[in-house]
Design a protein around this motif. Sequence first.
Motif, PDB file in Angstrom:
ATOM      1  N   GLY A 166       0.841  -1.185   0.000  1.00 19.12           N
ATOM      2  CA  GLY A 166       0.000   0.000   0.000  1.00 19.12           C
ATOM      3  C   GLY A 166       0.876   1.234   0.000  1.00 19.12           C
ATOM      4  O   GLY A 166       1.821   1.349   0.789  1.00 19.12           O
ATOM      5  N   ILE A 167       0.614   2.160  -0.922  1.00 20.73           N
ATOM      6  CA  ILE A 167       1.409   3.381  -1.041  1.00 20.73           C
ATOM      7  C   ILE A 167       0.751   4.463  -0.201  1.00 20.73           C
ATOM      8  O   ILE A 167      -0.404   4.831  -0.430  1.00 20.73           O
ATOM      9  CB  ILE A 167       1.527   3.824  -2.508  1.00 20.73           C
ATOM     10  N   MET A 168       1.492   4.960   0.784  1.00 20.99           N
ATOM     11  CA  MET A 168       0.957   5.945   1.719  1.00 20.99           C
ATOM     12  C   MET A 168       1.374   7.353   1.332  1.00 20.99           C
ATOM     13  O   MET A 168       2.530   7.596   0.964  1.00 20.99           O
ATOM     14  CB  MET A 168       1.468   5.668   3.133  1.00 20.99           C
ATOM     15  N   ASP A 169       0.433   8.266   1.371  1.00 17.33           N
ATOM     16  CA  ASP A 169       0.755   9.681   1.467  1.00 17.33           C
ATOM     17  C   ASP A 169       0.583   9.993   2.943  1.00 17.33           C
ATOM     18  O   ASP A 169      -0.534   9.960   3.454  1.00 17.33           O
ATOM     19  CB  ASP A 169      -0.200  10.524   0.620  1.00 17.33           C
ATOM     20  N   ASP A 170       1.683  10.238   3.643  1.00 17.62           N
ATOM     21  CA  ASP A 170       1.617  10.331   5.103  1.00 17.62           C
ATOM     22  C   ASP A 170       0.853  11.550   5.608  1.00 17.62           C
ATOM     23  O   ASP A 170       0.748  11.764   6.817  1.00 17.62           O
ATOM     24  CB  ASP A 170       3.025  10.298   5.696  1.00 17.62           C
ATOM     25  N   LYS A 171       0.305  12.331   4.706  1.00 15.63           N
ATOM     26  CA  LYS A 171      -0.593  13.403   5.110  1.00 15.63           C
ATOM     27  C   LYS A 171      -2.029  12.888   5.252  1.00 15.63           C
ATOM     28  O   LYS A 171      -2.923  13.619   5.651  1.00 15.63           O
ATOM     29  CB  LYS A 171      -0.561  14.540   4.080  1.00 15.63           C
ATOM     30  N   ARG A 172      -2.228  11.606   4.902  1.00 18.09           N
ATOM     31  CA  ARG A 172      -3.551  10.998   4.983  1.00 18.09           C
ATOM     32  C   ARG A 172      -3.533   9.820   5.949  1.00 18.09           C
ATOM     33  O   ARG A 172      -2.470   9.378   6.382  1.00 18.09           O
ATOM     34  CB  ARG A 172      -4.009  10.530   3.595  1.00 18.09           C
ATOM     35  N   ILE A 176      -3.103   5.626  -0.567  1.00 22.25           N
ATOM     36  CA  ILE A 176      -3.700   6.262  -1.742  1.00 22.25           C
ATOM     37  C   ILE A 176      -3.620   5.349  -2.963  1.00 22.25           C
ATOM     38  O   ILE A 176      -4.256   5.618  -3.975  1.00 22.25           O
ATOM     39  CB  ILE A 176      -3.033   7.615  -2.054  1.00 22.25           C
ATOM     40  N   GLY A 177      -2.837   4.285  -2.858  1.00 16.00           N
ATOM     41  CA  GLY A 177      -2.690   3.384  -3.989  1.00 16.00           C
ATOM     42  C   GLY A 177      -1.945   2.127  -3.603  1.00 16.00           C
ATOM     43  O   GLY A 177      -1.719   1.860  -2.419  1.00 16.00           O
ATOM     44  N   SER A 195      14.088  -2.065   9.967  1.00 13.45           N
ATOM     45  CA  SER A 195      13.984  -0.879   9.120  1.00 13.45           C
ATOM     46  C   SER A 195      12.506  -0.616   8.854  1.00 13.45           C
ATOM     47  O   SER A 195      11.653  -1.399   9.250  1.00 13.45           O
ATOM     48  CB  SER A 195      14.727  -1.100   7.791  1.00 13.45           C
ATOM     49  N   HIS A 196      12.210   0.490   8.210  1.00 12.75           N
ATOM     50  CA  HIS A 196      10.818   0.749   7.852  1.00 12.75           C
ATOM     51  C   HIS A 196      10.724   1.423   6.486  1.00 12.75           C
ATOM     52  O   HIS A 196      11.722   1.878   5.924  1.00 12.75           O
ATOM     53  CB  HIS A 196      10.103   1.570   8.937  1.00 12.75           C
ATOM     54  N   VAL A 197       9.501   1.466   5.985  1.00 11.56           N
ATOM     55  CA  VAL A 197       9.223   1.906   4.629  1.00 11.56           C
ATOM     56  C   VAL A 197       8.394   3.183   4.658  1.00 11.56           C
ATOM     57  O   VAL A 197       7.401   3.264   5.383  1.00 11.56           O
ATOM     58  CB  VAL A 197       8.453   0.796   3.871  1.00 11.56           C
ATOM     59  N   VAL A 198       8.817   4.184   3.874  1.00 16.56           N
ATOM     60  CA  VAL A 198       8.015   5.385   3.674  1.00 16.56           C
ATOM     61  C   VAL A 198       7.963   5.670   2.172  1.00 16.56           C
ATOM     62  O   VAL A 198       8.687   5.048   1.389  1.00 16.56           O
ATOM     63  CB  VAL A 198       8.584   6.601   4.442  1.00 16.56           C
ATOM     64  N   PHE A 199       7.112   6.605   1.789  1.00 19.94           N
ATOM     65  CA  PHE A 199       6.945   6.894   0.372  1.00 19.94           C
ATOM     66  C   PHE A 199       7.095   8.386   0.105  1.00 19.94           C
ATOM     67  O   PHE A 199       6.762   9.229   0.938  1.00 19.94           O
ATOM     68  CB  PHE A 199       5.558   6.437  -0.108  1.00 19.94           C
ATOM     69  N   GLU A 200       7.621   8.694  -1.085  1.00 21.58           N
ATOM     70  CA  GLU A 200       7.658  10.050  -1.618  1.00 21.58           C
ATOM     71  C   GLU A 200       7.020   9.972  -2.984  1.00 21.58           C
ATOM     72  O   GLU A 200       7.614   9.437  -3.926  1.00 21.58           O
ATOM     73  CB  GLU A 200       9.094  10.554  -1.710  1.00 21.58           C
TER      74      GLU A 200
END
Length: 428
Positions: A166-172, A176-177, A195-200
């Motif tokens: 799941g692709i996160m926009d961390d403002k939500r 989002i996808g 470790s952890h995963v974030v998205f840009e």
Amino acid sequence: MHTLAREKPLAAVLCPQFQDFYCATCFAELDVNGETEILMCDDCSEVSYCSPKCQRQDWRSVHQFECEILRAQKANQKPMTTTMRLSIRTLLVTLRNSERTPSFNGAIIEDLETNYKEYRSSPSHNQFLSDMVTIIKSVGHDVFPKSVETNKMIAIICTVLCNAFGIMDDKRVEPIGSGLFVGLAKHNHSCASTSHVVFEKNQVILRGREADYSKNITISYVSRMLPTSERQKSIRNVHFITCRCEMCRNDDLDLIGLASRCQTINCLGYVKGSNPCGVCKKPAVVPIMESSSSTSKLIDILDNLHKSNEFDSTTQYYYLQNLRKEYIRILADCNVAILQLDEQIAYCASDLKKIPDELSEVAVRGCQHFINRLGIGAPEVTRRLYIACKCFSRLPSFPSSEIHHLAVQSSILSHGEDHSITKYLQRM
């Protein structure tokens, strides 16, 4: 924390409710209220773009073939789910394009686990696979090469089911996808990950404690805010394994996450399992099975809320507030379901046209419990603190410099100094 790797997806799609708000190619947020032109596919009206460059790129690589499928499903009044669309895109990219997006550790899609036998043996998963084959056959050989065997296509779809993120926009407060990141998917799961995963936008960023990348580092496939039973159920449904990591064996952390409210009048304490209240020392009144089932039920309600566009922001805000009044009679403030509910209430409040009187209280409610559970620097904590700051930014004066300081501190650790959410918080 250090940035260990970055990767673009082999394939990615937006959730239906976000197709008009993000670019289908790069996942940049669209300027829906501004002067910047938003481009859309005139044939299917199912994808939007931030620029002609993104539109051309998507058309050449995938959408010229995907568009026919989307139109056919729309005409038959059978819109595809996010997972269906990701499967179609992955098939198109894999079977039609000679150029592959390289992964950060050299992995290719054939290297990934498929769980083929398990999915074929599962009635619900096998039904999904049958539905996908029906869609593929309905469009004939103009879209998919006729030389490709059905079993190979099914294996690729199984790869998507097993490895999509799941692709996160961390403002939500919701993905989002969904995307397939081949390099990232090679890493094993642990709730107590190294470790952890974030998205840009649609790019994944792998962040770790050590400065050097290793193929042996672990990531969490699920939200660590969930209680152990929910995390393990989610992992079993997709990967057919049961996690036994350090976090899954932390009984005290789990009891706090499932805690019930003390039923003694005027007591603000909570009850862990069948233990007495930690404040008034009175015996537990709510059985652990009742608090566990109420926790699971509330989590399901919140999860299904994301899949529905039934409410506008104002209606949803008061619906969530009433939901809290109902469940807070049983569940403690530190209960993970209440924490997720409080996060959604705060997120909803931050977007209301009319500022609610209780905005300051709503903004911070549960923030400390997020921190206590996962610690500063966890992506989930950063997101919760960001939402609190977003609420505060709507008030005449920012009432909590401490929350803002913690948000920036957490974002630097979780996302890095160059990430857009860190820069946004620093500007706030």
